[in-house]
Every structure is written in C-alpha cells, then in structure tokens.
Design a protein around this motif. Structure first.
Motif, mmCIF file in Angstrom:
data_model
loop_
_atom_site.group_PDB
_atom_site.id
_atom_site.type_symbol
_atom_site.label_atom_id
_atom_site.label_comp_id
_atom_site.label_asym_id
_atom_site.label_seq_id
_atom_site.Cartn_x
_atom_site.Cartn_y
_atom_site.Cartn_z
ATOM 1 N N ALA A 270 0.822 -1.209 0.000
ATOM 2 C CA ALA A 270 0.000 0.000 0.000
ATOM 3 C C ALA A 270 0.859 1.265 0.000
ATOM 4 O O ALA A 270 1.128 1.864 1.035
ATOM 5 C CB ALA A 270 -0.977 0.005 1.171
ATOM 6 N N HIS A 271 1.259 1.671 -1.187
ATOM 7 C CA HIS A 271 2.077 2.877 -1.371
ATOM 8 C C HIS A 271 1.218 3.998 -1.944
ATOM 9 O O HIS A 271 0.480 3.797 -2.919
ATOM 10 C CB HIS A 271 3.232 2.584 -2.324
ATOM 11 N N SER A 272 1.318 5.184 -1.351
ATOM 12 C CA SER A 272 0.657 6.375 -1.894
ATOM 13 C C SER A 272 1.625 7.536 -1.831
ATOM 14 O O SER A 272 2.391 7.671 -0.871
ATOM 15 C CB SER A 272 -0.629 6.686 -1.120
ATOM 16 N N GLU A 273 1.575 8.393 -2.853
ATOM 17 C CA GLU A 273 2.557 9.478 -2.949
ATOM 18 C C GLU A 273 1.962 10.664 -3.706
ATOM 19 O O GLU A 273 1.279 10.483 -4.715
ATOM 20 C CB GLU A 273 3.794 8.975 -3.682
ATOM 21 N N VAL A 274 2.196 11.872 -3.206
ATOM 22 C CA VAL A 274 1.734 13.071 -3.900
ATOM 23 C C VAL A 274 2.832 14.130 -3.866
ATOM 24 O O VAL A 274 3.692 14.128 -2.978
ATOM 25 C CB VAL A 274 0.443 13.658 -3.258
ATOM 26 N N GLY A 275 2.771 15.042 -4.823
ATOM 27 C CA GLY A 275 3.718 16.137 -4.846
ATOM 28 C C GLY A 275 3.120 17.348 -5.524
ATOM 29 O O GLY A 275 2.248 17.246 -6.394
ATOM 30 N N MET A 276 3.566 18.531 -5.109
ATOM 31 C CA MET A 276 3.195 19.802 -5.737
ATOM 32 C C MET A 276 4.442 20.643 -5.916
ATOM 33 O O MET A 276 5.345 20.613 -5.073
ATOM 34 C CB MET A 276 2.190 20.564 -4.890
ATOM 35 N N ALA A 277 4.464 21.402 -6.988
ATOM 36 C CA ALA A 277 5.575 22.320 -7.229
ATOM 37 C C ALA A 277 5.036 23.548 -7.939
ATOM 38 O O ALA A 277 4.145 23.448 -8.791
ATOM 39 C CB ALA A 277 6.654 21.651 -8.067
ATOM 40 N N CYS A 278 5.575 24.688 -7.583
ATOM 41 C CA CYS A 278 5.176 25.921 -8.241
ATOM 42 C C CYS A 278 5.953 26.085 -9.538
ATOM 43 O O CYS A 278 7.179 25.956 -9.554
ATOM 44 C CB CYS A 278 5.422 27.104 -7.314
#
Length: 279
Positions: A270-278
């Motif tokens: 159960a792997h979950s990953e998120v990212g944000m970049a401007c």
C-alpha cells in the motif's frame, strides 16, 4: 484516519474560503500523484523467489487542471514456481485525484483487502503477513503565490525576513523557525489504517500491532528474539523545501528480511505518494 478522495474537493473549497479573496496567487501548482498496492521481492534459500510488482496502480503526471485516475481488481492469487511462497488478496484499489483552484489539493490512496502473504518450507513456517485491510492515504494542498514584491533583497532579507517566500503556499511547508508548520489551506493528514494486522516470523507472532500507527512506527522485533527483520508501519518520507515544492510518500507496511540466510527480501504494501511544485 480514513480519508476519502471525494473529500479533497470539500477541503480545497474550505481552504480557499479561509485563504480569502485578498491573497494573490500566480498559477495552479503542478501536481503529481501515484498509488500502487505491492512491491515484493523475496528469495528463499537461494532456490526460489517471489517477485510481485504493482497489480493496481493510478497516477497523475504534471497536472495543473482537475483530474483523477483509478484502478481496481477484485482479487489476486500469485505463487512462486515451487509453491513455497504465496500472495493472496481480496479487493485492490488505487486512486489519485487533483483539484486545481485558488487553493489546489491532491491525494493518493492505496487499499489492499484480505492480504495473506506466506513463506514456508516443509519444516518451518518462515513468514506470515496478513490483514483485513491495509490502506495508505497521502494528501496535500496549497497554492503558488504571486511574484515577490519589489522589496529590497539581501542575504539577511532572504534568510531572516523571508523576502520572496510565502509560508502559506504548501501544506507541510517550513516556517521561519525551520519547522513544518503547514500552509493556509491544508487537508486532513493522511496516514495508514490497518484492520486486524498480523505478522508471524519463524513461528513467532508479533503482538500488539497498532491499527492507526503514527508516522514511521518501527516495531522492535529483537525483544521477541527475531533478528534480521525490520518492520515499519506508516513509513513516511518527504522531499522538497515545503514552500516551493513538496513531495510526500507513504508505505502502509514495509518489511525488510534477512533471516539467517534462509529468506531475504523487501516487502512494501500500500504505497501512496503526492507532490506539488510551483511552476
């Protein structure tokens, strides 16, 4: 804590209202998200191996507008060539979602139901890993601020007064004291839910596994006389400065194996990953 991806929209709206109309933002953050169920590599006595990549996966790559992806299987059953190792599960679900707005939000979730991973020889039960549900959820929200003002810049200005930085743009971002204070938006924290988790190694059961483990909960197996095994629940990692970019990743269960040369391997469920970049 169980976080449903449908709540992303509600949280983003609430964050935008809290932020208020006076805040200036430049553009939607670039979002990336990934969720998958398994990464399993086990070698038994050098004779046979079990290698299982993700059976369900969902991903969003460099999105700036609202988008979603999901994948689902009712069940799986996999074994090694000698039938000494087996992996069985019920429903597998991978979900990702991004909502682009004045305050954007992104989430990923991986759910594994009725897991049963077994490694055994004719003489010994080496490993048993099971759970009614293993679910990891990772979420983030934030915005990209407008260009910095024309205030005079200097070395002390950048490092002391923070000219050109906006502490509110990414949930989980740094604060002037170097902490992880979070932004103005903010989603409920993600994390891991476990229902009836069980782990037995070399015939020794691991007692008292938590159902909602805090981040990076490491289980001390040496007290049980088990050597060569690491077990981490709700394993979390983060990269980025938390202001201009941030990536968060969660593993529901991470098991490392090197048991007296009998069994070696690495198990992630159960792997979950998120990212944000401007931009």
């Amino acid at each position: 804590m169980t976080v449903h991806l449908a709540n992303v929209r509600k949280a983003a709206l609430a964050a935008a209202l809290f932020l208020g109309p006076a805040a200036a933002y430049a553009a939607n953050p670039v979002g990336n998200a990934e969720a998958h169920d398994f990464s399993i590599h086990i070698n038994l006595i050098g004779l046979t191996s079990l290698d299982v990549a993700s059976q369900t996966s969902a991903s969003l790559v460099d999105v700036v507008d609202s988008a979603a992806d999901s994948d689902q299987l009712p069940s799986i059953s996999i074994s090694d060539p000698l039938n000494l190792m087996s992996l069985n599960s019920g429903e597998l679900i991978a979900e990702t979602e991004y909502v682009g707005n004045a305050v954007s939000a992104i989430a990923a979730q991986s759910t594994v139901a009725d897991l049963d991973l077994s490694v055994a020889t004719a003489l010994l039960d080496v490993l048993s890993l099971g759970s009614g549900v293993i679910r990891s959820t990772t979420t983030m929200s934030g915005y990209c601020p407008a260009a910095a003002s024309n205030a005079p810049r200097s070395l002390l200005g950048d490092f002391v007064f923070g000219y050109g930085f906006d502490q509110g743009n990414l949930n989980g971002g740094g604060d002037p004291g170097g902490g992880l204070g979070g932004g103005l938006g903010g989603l409920p924290p993600g994390g891991v839910d476990l229902i009836d988790p069980s782990v037995t190694i070399l015939g020794i059961p691991v007692p008292g596994l938590p159902t909602n483990p805090p981040p990076n909960t490491s289980i001390d197996l040496s007290a049980l006389g088990i050597a060569g095994v690491t077990l981490v629940l709700n394993e979390q990692t983060r990269t980025g400065d938390g202001v201009h970019s941030l990536t968060l990743a969660t593993n529901g269960i991470h098991l490392g194996l090197n048991v007296a040369g009998l069994v070696t391997g690495d198990v992630i469920v159960a792997h979950s990953e998120v990212g944000m970049a401007c931009p």
